[in-house]
Scaffold this active site. Structure first.
Site, PDB file in Angstrom:
ATOM      1  N   THR A  15       5.744  49.974 -11.529  1.00  0.00           N
ATOM      2  CA  THR A  15       6.284  50.664 -10.354  1.00  0.00           C
ATOM      3  C   THR A  15       7.653  51.268 -10.630  1.00  0.00           C
ATOM      4  O   THR A  15       8.025  52.288 -10.050  1.00  0.00           O
ATOM      5  CB  THR A  15       6.356  49.677  -9.172  1.00  0.00           C
ATOM      6  OG1 THR A  15       5.022  49.270  -8.871  1.00  0.00           O
ATOM      7  CG2 THR A  15       6.972  50.297  -7.940  1.00  0.00           C
ATOM      8  N   SER A  61       0.918  47.199 -14.872  1.00  0.00           N
ATOM      9  CA  SER A  61       0.992  46.050 -15.788  1.00  0.00           C
ATOM     10  C   SER A  61      -0.266  45.202 -15.774  1.00  0.00           C
ATOM     11  O   SER A  61      -0.481  44.395 -16.678  1.00  0.00           O
ATOM     12  CB  SER A  61       2.225  45.207 -15.498  1.00  0.00           C
ATOM     13  OG  SER A  61       2.116  44.544 -14.263  1.00  0.00           O
ATOM     14  N   THR A  94       5.706  44.681 -12.159  1.00  0.00           N
ATOM     15  CA  THR A  94       6.004  43.323 -11.681  1.00  0.00           C
ATOM     16  C   THR A  94       4.773  42.415 -11.693  1.00  0.00           C
ATOM     17  O   THR A  94       4.914  41.200 -11.724  1.00  0.00           O
ATOM     18  CB  THR A  94       6.566  43.343 -10.250  1.00  0.00           C
ATOM     19  OG1 THR A  94       5.588  43.915  -9.372  1.00  0.00           O
ATOM     20  CG2 THR A  94       7.861  44.118 -10.165  1.00  0.00           C
ATOM     21  N   ASP A  95       3.575  43.015 -11.655  1.00  0.00           N
ATOM     22  CA  ASP A  95       2.382  42.176 -11.468  1.00  0.00           C
ATOM     23  C   ASP A  95       2.185  41.157 -12.588  1.00  0.00           C
ATOM     24  O   ASP A  95       1.749  40.033 -12.339  1.00  0.00           O
ATOM     25  CB  ASP A  95       1.128  43.058 -11.325  1.00  0.00           C
ATOM     26  CG  ASP A  95       1.089  43.732  -9.961  1.00  0.00           C
ATOM     27  OD1 ASP A  95       1.737  43.222  -9.019  1.00  0.00           O
ATOM     28  OD2 ASP A  95       0.427  44.774  -9.830  1.00  0.00           O
ATOM     29  N   GLU A 287      -0.556  11.840 -14.173  1.00  0.00           N
ATOM     30  CA  GLU A 287      -0.745  10.752 -13.210  1.00  0.00           C
ATOM     31  C   GLU A 287      -1.217  11.225 -11.830  1.00  0.00           C
ATOM     32  O   GLU A 287      -1.649  10.411 -11.027  1.00  0.00           O
ATOM     33  CB  GLU A 287       0.533   9.899 -13.091  1.00  0.00           C
ATOM     34  CG  GLU A 287       1.776  10.618 -12.598  1.00  0.00           C
ATOM     35  CD  GLU A 287       2.575  11.299 -13.722  1.00  0.00           C
ATOM     36  OE1 GLU A 287       1.979  11.651 -14.766  1.00  0.00           O
ATOM     37  OE2 GLU A 287       3.777  11.503 -13.527  1.00  0.00           O
TER      38      GLU A 287
HETATM   39  C1  SIN Z   1       2.526  46.976 -11.846  1.00  0.00           C
HETATM   40  O1  SIN Z   1       2.683  45.786 -12.056  1.00  0.00           O
HETATM   41  O2  SIN Z   1       2.381  47.799 -12.764  1.00  0.00           O
HETATM   42  C2  SIN Z   1       2.467  47.516 -10.460  1.00  0.00           C
HETATM   43  C3  SIN Z   1       3.295  46.735  -9.515  1.00  0.00           C
HETATM   44  C4  SIN Z   1       4.772  46.771  -9.794  1.00  0.00           C
HETATM   45  O3  SIN Z   1       5.281  47.173 -10.821  1.00  0.00           O
HETATM   46  O4  SIN Z   1       5.492  46.326  -8.862  1.00  0.00           O
END
Ligand code: SIN
Length: 345
Positions: A15, A61, A94-95, A287
């Site tokens: 993103t 990602s 971010t993914d 445990e």
């Molecule tokens: C991605 O992970 O490529 C899409 C989502 C993001 O980057 O927030």
């Protein structure tokens, strides 16, 4: 280091490089803007570093995995072999950022900083968070005090240890936190403050020798439990023929009785089984889970979530580790402390 630090920005998509049709639409396409355009948009970078950029991937990602992350790690390693690069920034979606940061932490042994950054809003959005995050990541990578800390994540004024970074929310800008543990430092304007002296993760660089391997890493399945699922999610992994499976169990690593029975049979047949949990803050110890490490030759994931556990298991299988050794490897992570390379499996 004389003069400004030399920082290489490696773009992989996500993103942070995403573009939408307008500045206010929620829809956009990830990975549309190459890394040199991303840095060209931040004039202030010149004040803090000499920055060069290279685009390795232009993908969401979710389309990156161990193969691409190993190539990324190799690129970082080659960059660090010259005196032309003092630190690396990786822009990433971010993914799967948490998996990429964890994976590179397991592979790379360099003292120089490697800093992941990302954005929750595309580059074309009103209030895009990417430029500030990229500026902060370069600030962190350029700082001598970021050395010997392993892989870092810099976003939203915060520096996190890469191996602990987890994505905890779908949409807000504050989507990441460190678990277990907390942030290592803060970036305020151009000021970087660390709260603690450098230390690495307990398994930092442990799989350095895998960096150059040509063979694909073994595929590891993840079986996600849900109420009343019986053995079905694990049976699907058995049928797929995975040599290793991570069970994303309930809270402390429990699972329906039919699944526990199947896990025992699979372990006896030589499948490496690791038990993690589907909850956000994972804590699975021998445990508290249904299966026992001694009786059932499975490992507890400790604080690692299923997706990070799958990466560690895959690397352990690539090395030909047996169940007891895999269990020892997973057992090292709850320590959360830096230890010397010499004292580990
Ligand atoms: C991605 O992970 O490529 C899409 C989502 C993001 O980057 O927030």
């Amino acid at each position: 280091m004389a003069g400004k630090a030399k920082i290489l920005v490696l773009g992989t998509g996500g993103t942070i490089a995403g573009a939408g049709e307008s500045a206010t639409t929620a829809t956009y396409k990830a990975g549309q803007i190459d890394a040199s355009r991303l840095i060209a948009g931040i004039a202030q970078l010149d004040r803090i570093a000499e920055v060069k950029a290279e685009t390795l991937y232009a993908k969401p990602s979710g389309d990156l995995g161990p193969r691409e992350w190993r190539a990324l790690a190799r690129r970082v390693q080659v960059a660090f072999e010259t005196s032309e690069v003092d630190g690396v920034v990786v822009t990433h979606g971010t993914d799967t950022l948490e998996e990429a940061a964890f994976f590179l932490d397991l592979l790379l042994q360099s003292d120089k900083p490697v800093v992941f950054t990302a954005a929750m809003r595309p580059a074309t959005a009103l209030g895009a968070d990417g430029p500030a995050n990229l500026f902060q990541a370069v600030r962190v990578a350029a700082a001598p005090e970021s050395a010997e800390r392993g892989i870092l994540v810099a976003m939203n004024d915060t520096v996190l240890p890469g191996w602990m970074a987890i994505k905890t929310a779908s949409l807000p800008v504050q989507a990441f936190r460190a678990y277990p543990g907390g942030p290592l430092g803060r970036v305020t304007g151009e000021r970087l403050t660390y709260f603690e002296p450098p230390r690495r993760s307990p398994l930092a660089g442990r799989f350095f020798l895998c960096l150059d391997g040509q063979r694909e890493l073994p595929a590891v399945g993840i079986a996600l439990v849900h109420g009343g699922c019986g053995e079905a999610p694990l049976a699907a992994c058995r049928d797929a023929g995975y040599p290793g499976v991570v069970i994303a169990g309930f809270g402390g690593g429990t699972m329906p009785a039919p699944m526990a029975a199947l896990a025992r049979r699979m372990a006896k047949d030589g499948v490496a089984i690791v038990v993690s949990s589907r909850v956000g803050e994972v804590a699975v110890f021998p445990e508290v889970m249904d299966l026992r490490e001694d009786a059932d030759v499975v490992a507890a994931s400790g604080f690692l979530n299923p997706q990070k556990s799958a990466l560690l298991l895959s690397l352990a299988l690539a090395e030909g580790r047996n169940a007891a050794e895999i269990s020892t490897l997973f057992g090292r992570l709850p320590a959360c402390s830096g230890e010397s390379y010499g004292s580990r499996l």
